[in-house]
Design a protein around this motif. Structure first.
Motif, PDB file in Angstrom:
ATOM      1  N   GLY A  63       0.791  -1.229   0.000  1.00 16.83           N
ATOM      2  CA  GLY A  63       0.000   0.000   0.000  1.00 16.83           C
ATOM      3  C   GLY A  63       0.821   1.275   0.000  1.00 16.83           C
ATOM      4  N   VAL A  64       2.106   1.186  -0.280  1.00 15.97           N
ATOM      5  CA  VAL A  64       2.970   2.371  -0.276  1.00 15.97           C
ATOM      6  C   VAL A  64       2.528   3.348  -1.358  1.00 15.97           C
ATOM      7  CG1 VAL A  64       5.338   3.213  -0.549  1.00 15.97           C
ATOM      8  CG2 VAL A  64       4.911   1.052   0.657  1.00 15.97           C
ATOM      9  N   ASN A  65       2.324   2.842  -2.566  1.00 21.74           N
ATOM     10  CA  ASN A  65       1.912   3.679  -3.696  1.00 21.74           C
ATOM     11  C   ASN A  65       0.604   4.406  -3.383  1.00 21.74           C
ATOM     12  OD1 ASN A  65       2.342   4.458  -6.556  1.00 21.74           O
ATOM     13  ND2 ASN A  65       0.449   3.335  -6.877  1.00 21.74           N
ATOM     14  N   SER A  66      -0.330   3.704  -2.801  1.00 18.46           N
ATOM     15  CA  SER A  66      -1.629   4.290  -2.457  1.00 18.46           C
ATOM     16  C   SER A  66      -1.480   5.438  -1.465  1.00 18.46           C
ATOM     17  CB  SER A  66      -2.532   3.199  -1.878  1.00 18.46           C
ATOM     18  OG  SER A  66      -3.751   3.736  -1.459  1.00 18.46           O
ATOM     19  N   GLN A  67      -0.618   5.265  -0.478  1.00 13.56           N
ATOM     20  CA  GLN A  67      -0.416   6.320   0.520  1.00 13.56           C
ATOM     21  C   GLN A  67       0.289   7.533  -0.079  1.00 13.56           C
ATOM     22  OE1 GLN A  67       0.739   5.237   4.552  1.00 13.56           O
ATOM     23  NE2 GLN A  67       0.331   3.092   4.039  1.00 13.56           N
ATOM     24  N   ILE A  68       1.224   7.286  -0.985  1.00 13.72           N
ATOM     25  CA  ILE A  68       1.891   8.402  -1.658  1.00 13.72           C
ATOM     26  C   ILE A  68       0.881   9.164  -2.515  1.00 13.72           C
ATOM     27  CG2 ILE A  68       3.591   9.001  -3.434  1.00 13.72           C
ATOM     28  CD1 ILE A  68       5.323   6.663  -2.301  1.00 13.72           C
ATOM     29  N   ILE A  69       0.049   8.442  -3.254  1.00 14.33           N
ATOM     30  CA  ILE A  69      -0.973   9.098  -4.082  1.00 14.33           C
ATOM     31  C   ILE A  69      -1.935   9.892  -3.219  1.00 14.33           C
ATOM     32  CG2 ILE A  69      -2.955   8.690  -5.596  1.00 14.33           C
ATOM     33  CD1 ILE A  69      -1.261   6.498  -6.961  1.00 14.33           C
ATOM     34  N   ASP A  70      -2.315   9.370  -2.063  1.00 16.69           N
ATOM     35  CA  ASP A  70      -3.176  10.132  -1.147  1.00 16.69           C
ATOM     36  C   ASP A  70      -2.528  11.458  -0.761  1.00 16.69           C
ATOM     37  OD1 ASP A  70      -5.193   8.247  -1.175  1.00 16.69           O
ATOM     38  OD2 ASP A  70      -4.627   7.340   0.747  1.00 16.69           O
ATOM     39  N   ALA A  71      -1.236  11.433  -0.470  1.00 16.42           N
ATOM     40  CA  ALA A  71      -0.532  12.672  -0.102  1.00 16.42           C
ATOM     41  C   ALA A  71      -0.456  13.629  -1.286  1.00 16.42           C
ATOM     42  CB  ALA A  71       0.874  12.341   0.407  1.00 16.42           C
ATOM     43  N   LEU A  72      -0.252  13.095  -2.484  1.00 13.33           N
ATOM     44  CA  LEU A  72      -0.218  13.938  -3.685  1.00 13.33           C
ATOM     45  C   LEU A  72      -1.592  14.540  -3.960  1.00 13.33           C
ATOM     46  CD1 LEU A  72       2.007  11.647  -5.941  1.00 13.33           C
ATOM     47  CD2 LEU A  72       2.706  13.772  -4.787  1.00 13.33           C
ATOM     48  N   LYS A  73      -2.645  13.764  -3.730  1.00  8.23           N
ATOM     49  CA  LYS A  73      -4.012  14.287  -3.901  1.00  8.23           C
ATOM     50  C   LYS A  73      -4.288  15.395  -2.891  1.00  8.23           C
ATOM     51  CE  LYS A  73      -6.805  10.749  -3.692  1.00  8.23           C
ATOM     52  NZ  LYS A  73      -7.654   9.560  -3.795  1.00  8.23           N
ATOM     53  N   GLU A  74      -3.850  15.201  -1.656  1.00  4.51           N
ATOM     54  CA  GLU A  74      -4.041  16.220  -0.618  1.00  4.51           C
ATOM     55  C   GLU A  74      -3.328  17.518  -1.005  1.00  4.51           C
ATOM     56  OE1 GLU A  74      -2.685  16.648   3.978  1.00  4.51           O
ATOM     57  OE2 GLU A  74      -3.703  14.769   3.442  1.00  4.51           O
ATOM     58  N   TRP A  75      -2.094  17.414  -1.491  1.00  3.65           N
ATOM     59  CA  TRP A  75      -1.356  18.590  -1.935  1.00  3.65           C
ATOM     60  C   TRP A  75      -2.104  19.266  -3.081  1.00  3.65           C
ATOM     61  CZ3 TRP A  75       0.855  20.411  -6.403  1.00  3.65           C
ATOM     62  CH2 TRP A  75       1.782  21.455  -6.277  1.00  3.65           C
ATOM     63  N   THR A  76      -2.593  18.461  -4.019  1.00  2.00           N
ATOM     64  CA  THR A  76      -3.342  18.980  -5.171  1.00  2.00           C
ATOM     65  C   THR A  76      -4.567  19.765  -4.717  1.00  2.00           C
ATOM     66  OG1 THR A  76      -2.586  17.187  -6.601  1.00  2.00           O
ATOM     67  CG2 THR A  76      -4.634  18.283  -7.229  1.00  2.00           C
ATOM     68  N   MET A  77      -5.322  19.196  -3.810  1.00  3.85           N
ATOM     69  CA  MET A  77      -6.531  19.879  -3.318  1.00  3.85           C
ATOM     70  C   MET A  77      -6.170  21.153  -2.562  1.00  3.85           C
ATOM     71  SD  MET A  77      -9.210  16.820  -2.413  1.00  3.85           S
ATOM     72  CE  MET A  77      -8.111  15.807  -1.446  1.00  3.85           C
ATOM     73  N   SER A  78      -5.033  21.166  -1.865  1.00  9.32           N
ATOM     74  CA  SER A  78      -4.611  22.374  -1.146  1.00  9.32           C
ATOM     75  C   SER A  78      -4.304  23.517  -2.113  1.00  9.32           C
ATOM     76  CB  SER A  78      -3.402  22.089  -0.262  1.00  9.32           C
ATOM     77  OG  SER A  78      -2.205  22.032  -1.026  1.00  9.32           O
ATOM     78  N   LYS A  79      -4.039  23.175  -3.371  1.00  9.78           N
ATOM     79  CA  LYS A  79      -3.777  24.178  -4.412  1.00  9.78           C
ATOM     80  C   LYS A  79      -5.054  24.543  -5.170  1.00  9.78           C
ATOM     81  CE  LYS A  79       0.688  24.290  -3.737  1.00  9.78           C
ATOM     82  NZ  LYS A  79       1.341  25.434  -3.151  1.00  9.78           N
ATOM     83  N   GLY A  80      -6.183  23.982  -4.745  1.00 11.28           N
ATOM     84  CA  GLY A  80      -7.461  24.300  -5.370  1.00 11.28           C
ATOM     85  C   GLY A  80      -7.740  23.548  -6.658  1.00 11.28           C
ATOM     86  N   LEU A  81      -7.016  22.481  -6.921  1.00  8.32           N
ATOM     87  CA  LEU A  81      -7.202  21.707  -8.146  1.00  8.32           C
ATOM     88  C   LEU A  81      -7.968  20.422  -7.866  1.00  8.32           C
ATOM     89  CD1 LEU A  81      -3.588  22.006  -9.579  1.00  8.32           C
ATOM     90  CD2 LEU A  81      -5.563  23.403 -10.161  1.00  8.32           C
ATOM     91  N   THR A  82      -8.742  20.000  -8.842  1.00  4.38           N
ATOM     92  CA  THR A  82      -9.480  18.744  -8.695  1.00  4.38           C
ATOM     93  C   THR A  82      -9.160  17.740  -9.795  1.00  4.38           C
ATOM     94  OG1 THR A  82     -11.340  19.690  -9.905  1.00  4.38           O
ATOM     95  CG2 THR A  82     -11.424  19.822  -7.490  1.00  4.38           C
ATOM     96  N   GLU A  83      -8.621  18.208 -10.901  1.00  4.52           N
ATOM     97  CA  GLU A  83      -8.274  17.315 -12.021  1.00  4.52           C
ATOM     98  C   GLU A  83      -6.864  16.769 -11.802  1.00  4.52           C
ATOM     99  OE1 GLU A  83      -8.947  15.355 -15.682  1.00  4.52           O
ATOM    100  OE2 GLU A  83     -10.368  16.484 -14.453  1.00  4.52           O
ATOM    101  N   ILE A  84      -6.740  15.439 -11.757  1.00 13.79           N
ATOM    102  CA  ILE A  84      -5.454  14.784 -11.538  1.00 13.79           C
ATOM    103  C   ILE A  84      -5.260  13.757 -12.646  1.00 13.79           C
ATOM    104  CG2 ILE A  84      -4.057  13.391  -9.972  1.00 13.79           C
ATOM    105  CD1 ILE A  84      -5.753  14.489  -7.669  1.00 13.79           C
TER     106      ILE A  84
END
Length: 149
Positions: A98-119
């Motif tokens: 589940g390492v990849n999944s946790q990294i993607i979760d962190a990348l999604k969180e960073w993305t949302m903090s920038k106001g973006l929803t398209e990944i």
């Protein structure tokens, strides 16, 4: 396991991860150079505000990575910019945990903090294990790039 933003002192390990990615992708692309090369300017990416590299760390050892860059959308898209994921790597001895999944979760969180929803991301169509991993966290294929040789 801890997920955190990469730091400059992680660069040597990140460069090793990059070469691991390149070696893993060679079977899917006969056009890759045979000599040493880089996909990314990791040092620059670590210093940019429109980019983030996340790493997974266990017992002081980096075991995985992923990056996100903010890119400008095409004029025909109904969004102005989007997050593009890349530099996805997990040390082979830690895969399936589940390492990849946790990294993607962190990348999604960073993305949302920038106001973006398209990944978005790109993956070789023959890389079935990577495709399964991305589908497992919610990605869906939308385009197939083709070439004539």
């Amino acid at each position: 396991m801890q997920i955190r933003k990469a730091r400059l002192e992680d660069l040597d390990t990140l460069l090793q991860f990059e070469q691991g990615i390149i070696e893993a992708e060679r079977p899917f692309n006969a056009n890759l150079k045979t000599e040493h090369f880089h996909y990314y300017d990791l040092k620059e990416m670590l210093n940019r505000d429109d980019c983030a590299i996340m790493v997974a760390e266990e017992n002081g050892q980096l075991i995985g990575s992923g990056s996100v860059r903010i890119l400008e959308a095409k004029p025909y898209n109904n969004y102005d910019s989007y997050a593009f994921l890349g530099f996805m790597y997990v040390d082979p001895s830690f895969r399936g945990r589940g390492v990849n999944s946790q990294i993607i979760d962190a990348l999604k969180e960073w993305t949302m903090s920038k106001g973006l929803t398209e990944i978005r991301l790109q993956v070789y169509s023959e890389n079935s294990s990577a495709i399964k991993a991305y589908e497992k966290v919610g990605f869906k294929p939308i385009l197939t790039e083709m070439r004539l040789t």
